[in-house]
Scaffold this motif. Structure first.
Motif, PDB file in Angstrom:
ATOM      1  N   VAL A  66      28.906 -22.862  26.167  1.00 13.77           N
ATOM      2  CA  VAL A  66      28.615 -24.651  25.899  1.00 13.77           C
ATOM      3  C   VAL A  66      28.971 -24.709  24.572  1.00 13.77           C
ATOM      4  O   VAL A  66      28.536 -23.910  23.676  1.00 13.77           O
ATOM      5  CB  VAL A  66      27.346 -24.902  26.359  1.00 13.77           C
ATOM      6  CG1 VAL A  66      27.253 -26.275  25.580  1.00 13.77           C
ATOM      7  CG2 VAL A  66      26.783 -24.552  27.517  1.00 13.77           C
ATOM      8  N   GLY A  67      29.825 -25.562  24.204  1.00 12.46           N
ATOM      9  CA  GLY A  67      30.166 -25.703  22.875  1.00 12.46           C
ATOM     10  C   GLY A  67      31.244 -25.200  22.136  1.00 12.46           C
ATOM     11  O   GLY A  67      31.609 -25.168  21.104  1.00 12.46           O
ATOM     12  N   THR A 119      29.434 -19.287  22.162  1.00 10.90           N
ATOM     13  CA  THR A 119      28.709 -19.452  23.380  1.00 10.90           C
ATOM     14  C   THR A 119      29.723 -20.133  24.190  1.00 10.90           C
ATOM     15  O   THR A 119      30.699 -21.008  23.870  1.00 10.90           O
ATOM     16  CB  THR A 119      27.435 -20.373  22.870  1.00 10.90           C
ATOM     17  OG1 THR A 119      28.032 -21.494  22.029  1.00 10.90           O
ATOM     18  CG2 THR A 119      26.728 -19.623  22.185  1.00 10.90           C
ATOM     19  N   ARG A 164      24.110 -19.292  29.984  1.00 16.75           N
ATOM     20  CA  ARG A 164      23.343 -18.742  28.849  1.00 16.75           C
ATOM     21  C   ARG A 164      22.344 -17.578  29.464  1.00 16.75           C
ATOM     22  O   ARG A 164      21.946 -16.615  28.717  1.00 16.75           O
ATOM     23  CB  ARG A 164      22.402 -19.964  28.613  1.00 16.75           C
ATOM     24  CG  ARG A 164      22.971 -21.185  27.814  1.00 16.75           C
ATOM     25  CD  ARG A 164      22.012 -22.239  27.522  1.00 16.75           C
ATOM     26  NE  ARG A 164      21.004 -22.027  26.292  1.00 16.75           N
ATOM     27  CZ  ARG A 164      19.579 -22.170  26.449  1.00 16.75           C
ATOM     28  NH1 ARG A 164      19.388 -22.589  27.825  1.00 16.75           N
ATOM     29  NH2 ARG A 164      18.968 -21.744  25.656  1.00 16.75           N
ATOM     30  N   GLN A 189      22.845 -15.975  19.064  1.00 17.25           N
ATOM     31  CA  GLN A 189      23.821 -16.957  19.164  1.00 17.25           C
ATOM     32  C   GLN A 189      23.402 -18.365  19.111  1.00 17.25           C
ATOM     33  O   GLN A 189      24.156 -19.350  18.601  1.00 17.25           O
ATOM     34  CB  GLN A 189      24.811 -16.814  20.395  1.00 17.25           C
ATOM     35  CG  GLN A 189      25.647 -15.447  20.634  1.00 17.25           C
ATOM     36  CD  GLN A 189      26.155 -15.382  21.894  1.00 17.25           C
ATOM     37  OE1 GLN A 189      25.629 -15.314  22.857  1.00 17.25           O
ATOM     38  NE2 GLN A 189      27.635 -15.568  21.988  1.00 17.25           N
TER      39      GLN A 189
END
Lengths: 294, 665
Positions: free
Chosen positions: A281-282, A279, A235, A94
């Motif tokens: 984040v983002g 993901t 993560r 990812q």
């Protein structure tokens, strides 16, 4: 185990892969990572309850990547991975660190591992991450080895219970973590074993300017451990290697687990679950709670 | 480095709470500061001259100005610096007004804070690097979204200035709400008569590419260089062949299945239809949801009727991409739904007025259709329920508008005028008819507007009652309107034949969705925000995107047209040079350190981050790193903040500069 050795040998003989990253036995109750490029060396490979390391960390190492690279282009790398380690592979894919097509994932059907080398494998010594494990085999791997057996029921006692620590008042919690972090000697072993700590230059090593206090006294220790927890939030896949590698026995995964719980609670996100998920984040979803905007 | 510090009093705005002379005096002692002075108005001509002279006399290399927000006068001081021979990016502003004097009361502590703010700016300016502007090319084409009167006007103005226009309209025809209106206030000229020539002009203009029955899917890029993806919905008619003869429409056997949205539900239309006779383009659309062919594959009457084989049942939506330099958003409005509260709506609705329940309780647009010569009654005032001529009509203003309890606080602005017009039209057409208007206030601000309302009252004898209506119910074929006359202080009951509700103007349901595609902010109602309520009324906060008409706020026709022309002129100004100068505040990636996780790419709102391959000596890619397109980057800093290894630096705000500022505190 024999099947794995045969299969790995074939891969190398047919030059389907450049190298096999696996485990070899060293002594009675201990294994270590091994990178094999010679087909005959595949007899060293083992699969058992002592395969503790998360070998995925090596996939992103410059020297290992160099093995796969030749004038003709990129060859595959084979890696032996427990189903939980495969989540790290997913997370790395990812984050554009590795490519699925350059990998041969050899998974083991896992029935738990010991909490540390030298222990006898039984309910008392089961690794913490195995207690509530529900992925004993992987569908993401190219091939799985070994039979699926039941994980022994955990009969030991956890040294630190996250739910108990959560209950503490903030001052007590602070005291707990200060005590723990005070032990830190800044060896960065936690960083070295973490498959997701792959930055070429960690922000703690940035010196112009130095954002993160790097001395190994309270302030620097706090800075490092909090940065680590924040950089891994959303993560971390919970492989627990940081905690196992820590020579000072700091319960490093507590903060990581807390962040993972929050990611799941607030966004329904679990890291390393599927490459189809964006993901955490983002990515933005209109359904994301507005309360989190500041 | 020799730094000059200039402390502005801003009249009394700053000096009221900040001891400016003391700030200047103290700051002179900061290492690196060569010269420091305070002055009443630094932005004034003498103030700027003071800066220029000081640069010359003291041989200054950099400037710190303690003044208002950089939003206000950064440009002024940078220009002054350039005139004195200093790079404009060696100018720092310490915001002593918004960040200090306006928000504090105590002089002593505010003065201390002001000194700290200046000290931070001094430390930053010491590390600032001279930067030069970036030039980016401009695509001289405008995308106009919405083909109502605002969109039409904007498109025509831009096209007549000699630039290409892509006009996108989601309906099968351009014209918008104005094409539905009967007569327009305050002159009572026929709406279609003044509109349709413009529609035809759009269609015939060589510089306008008209895309009807199309919607904007997404817009990428930035000012001067947008890339718009447009979905052209399947009409199921081959537009290149169709002559618009209308044979298919007249042969379609589906007569009473679908309401005409142009007639506001007061008439049916066939499955294949042209929304109204003057539609532009004059090409029908097949409505898949009611067409027999799409249900069971049979019928095909239209195919037989068409002698040009223009019917194409297999036609699919097509996507097209348009490169444009500016976007004008003119998506207009819809009417507040008056009936029961729709599911999931924030508006409460007016169940008590029986809209939707009683056929003769209608909204303003429906009355427009009834009064229109091209409408379902050919302009004769007839009740929708039984086709009889109503003798007594009650008009109710502010239905939805100015009623926070129902979800809307604002005034819809046009209703006072159109209600007066509608009452007047009714009185002109039904000579023995009685018209009643319930109003809260009469807001007739506009040229000839007040006179128009007075004419309705005095010459056409419309009865104006100041007060609200609490309930409407049916009794013996009449609609009993229960209201109150708040001037006389008595309850009023009127047995009306018909009721017309002047319902509020609200944005389209998908207005927020479109805003997100275009990248412009909107308010809590879904109206698009202008950049400044007074000085930038047609600019959105996104550079290169302009607003026209009722998508911004309730507007009447002349205002929409004026806004459209203003938006068009903004686009034309943009196209007056071949390249745009951009601030050099852009992000740069350190390729050695970049780990290639591309979180920056995921968070970049402008699509500025690209992938760059790093190859070994054999030409084999061994690493991918982020690369930031300098022309696309807007310098927002999101990537810089997201980068885990801090491998991205924002020019003008780099790590060292920011760190020095913090360290100075």
């Amino acid at each position: 185990m024999d099947e794995l050795r045969r299969f790995a040998r074939e891969l190398l003989l047919k030059k389907e892969v450049a190298a096999v990253i696996g485990y070899e036995q060293v002594g009675e109750a201990r294994t270590r990572p091994v990178v094999i490029t010679d087909p005959d060396e595949c007899r060293r490979l083992v699969l058992n309850e002592y395969c503790l390391n998360n070998l995925v960390v090596y996939l992103n190492r410059a020297r290992i990547k160099a093995l796969a690279r030749s004038k003709e282009g990129i060859r595959k790398l084979a890696v032996v991975a427990k189903p939980c380690d495969i989540r790290s592979i997913v997370a790395l894919i990812q984050e554009n660190q590795i490519r699925r097509e350059n990998l041969m994932i050899l998974s083991m059907n896992c029935h738990g591992v010991v909490r540390d080398f030298g222990c006898e494998f039984n309910g008392d010594n089961l690794a913490a991450k195995c207690i509530s494990c529900n992925t004993q085999s992987s569908t993401y791997a190219d091939k799985s080895f070994g039979e699926v057996r039941e994980i022994p029921k955990f009969t030991g006692k956890l040294e630190y219970d996250l739910s108990e620590i959560e209950q503490l008042p903030p001052s007590k919690r602070m005291e707990f973590f200060r005590e723990q972090f005070d032990k830190c000697i800044k060896c960065y072993a936690c960083r070295a074993v973490c498959p997701l700590c792959y930055c070429q230059r960690c922000i703690t090593d940035k010196t112009i300017p130095r954002w993160i206090e790097s001395s190994s006294h309270s302030r620097g220790n706090f800075a490092w451990n909090i940065v680590r927890a924040l950089h891994l939030s959303g993560r971390c896949t919970g492989c627990g290697e940081c905690e196992r590698a820590c020579p000072m026995d700091i319960p490093l995964s507590l903060l990581n687990r807390k962040m993972a719980m929050k990611s799941k609670e607030l966004f329904g996100y679990e890291s390393g679950k599927s490459t189809d998920n964006p993901t955490l984040v983002g990515s933005y979803d209109q359904k994301d709670s507005d309360e989190l905007f500041m | 480095m020799k730094i000059g510090v200039f402390i502005c009093h801003c009249g009394e705005n700053i000096s009221r709470t900040v001891d400016c002379p003391r700030v200047a005096e103290t700051c002179e002692k900061i290492p690196g500061v060569e010269f420091s002075i305070d002055y009443k108005y630094m932005c004034s001509d003498p103030g700027q001259k003071l800066i220029k002279d000081a640069v010359e006399i003291h041989k200054l290399d950099a400037i710190v100005v303690g003044s208002c927000s950089p939003n206000m006068h950064e440009r002024t001081f940078r220009s002054a610096a350039v005139a004195a021979g200093i790079n404009p990016f060696l100018v720092e502003i310490a915001n002593l007004r918004e960040h200090c004097s306006w928000v504090h009361e105590d002089v002593e502590s505010a003065t201390q804070k002001a000194i700290e703010l200046v000290r931070m700016a001094v430390e930053k300016v010491k590390r600032d690097k001279p930067l030069s502007k970036i030039k980016v090319p401009v695509t001289k084409r405008v995308l106009v979204i919405g083909g109502g009167i605002a969109g039409i006007q904007a498109a025509l103005d831009v096209a007549n200035a000699g630039y290409d226009v892509v006009l996108v309209e989601k309906e099968p025809s351009i014209g918008g709400h104005m094409s539905q209106l009967s007569e327009t206030f305050p002159t009572l000229d026929c709406s279609q008569c003044i509109l349709t020539p413009r529609m035809v002009e759009v269609n015939q203009h060589p510089r306008i590419k008209l895309l009807t029955y199309s919607e904007v899917e997404k817009i990428e890029g930035f000012i001067g260089n947008f890339k718009a993806t447009i979905r052209k919905k399947a009409r199921h008619i081959n537009e290149d062949i169709c002559s618009g003869c209308g044979q298919c429409v007249s042969k379609c056997p589906i007569k009473k299945k679908a309401f005409s949205s142009f007639e506001e539900g007061l008439a049916y239309r066939p499955a294949v239809y042209i929304p109204f006779p003057q539609a532009v383009p004059n090409i029908p659309v097949i409505d898949e949801s009611v067409c027999t062919y799409y249900r069971n594959g049979k019928c095909g009457m239209c195919v037989k009727a068409c002698d040009r084989q223009a019917i194409d049942f297999d036609q699919k939506d097509t996507m097209m991409v348009a490169d444009v330099g500016a976007v004008i958003v003119a998506t207009g409005y819809k009417l507040y739904s008056i009936g029961k509260q729709p599911l999931g709506s924030k508006y409460k609705g007016y169940g008590e007025y029986g809209y939707g329940k009683y056929k003769d309780v209608i909204d303003g647009l429906q009355f427009e259709r009834i009064a229109s010569a091209s409408g379902p009654t050919s302009g004769e005032i007839k009740r929708p329920s039984d086709g009889k001529e109503p003798k007594k009509i009650v008009f109710i203003q502010c239905v939805g508008s100015r009623d926070p309890a129902k979800g809307i606080s604002y005034c819809s602005k046009i209703c006072c005028m159109y209600t007066a017009k509608q009452a007047m039209l009714f009185r002109h057409k039904v000579h023995d008819g009685e018209a009643y208007v319930f109003y809260m206030d009469i807001r007739a601000g506009g040229k000839m507007y007040e006179e128009f309302v007075r004419r309705a009252i005095e010459e056409d004898h419309v009865n104006y009652i100041r007060g609200r209506v609490s309930r409407i119910y049916e009794e013996n074929g009449k609609y009993i309107v229960k209201g109150e006359d708040t001037i006389a202080g008595v309850p009023v009951n009127i047995d009306a034949d018909m009721v017309v509700l002047a319902s509020a103007m609200i944005p389209h349901d998908n207005a927020p969705g479109l805003a997100q595609k275009v990248g412009i902010p909107y308010d809590k109602y879904g109206f698009y925000n202008e950049s400044h309520p007074k000085l930038k009324p047609v600019e959105s906060t996104t550079a290169g995107v302009f607003l026209a008409g009722a998508c911004n706020a309730p507007r009447d026709i002349p205002e929409s047209v004026a806004m459209a022309s203003a938006a068009a002129s903004k686009a034309i100004i943009l196209f007056s040079s071949d390249s745009l100068e951009r601030e050099p505040v852009v992000a740069r990636v350190n390729e050695d350190l970049c780990a290639g996780c591309f979180y920056c790419r995921k968070v970049c709102p402008f699509g500025a981050v690209e992938v760059r391959d790093i190859k070994d000596m054999n030409g084999v890619v061994y690493k991918e790193v982020a690369y930031i397109n300098q022309g696309v980057c807007q310098g927002c800093g999101t990537c810089t903040a997201t980068c885990l290894s801090k491998s991205i630096e924002l020019a003008g705000f780099n790590n060292e500069e920011i760190f020095a500022e913090i360290a100075a505190l």
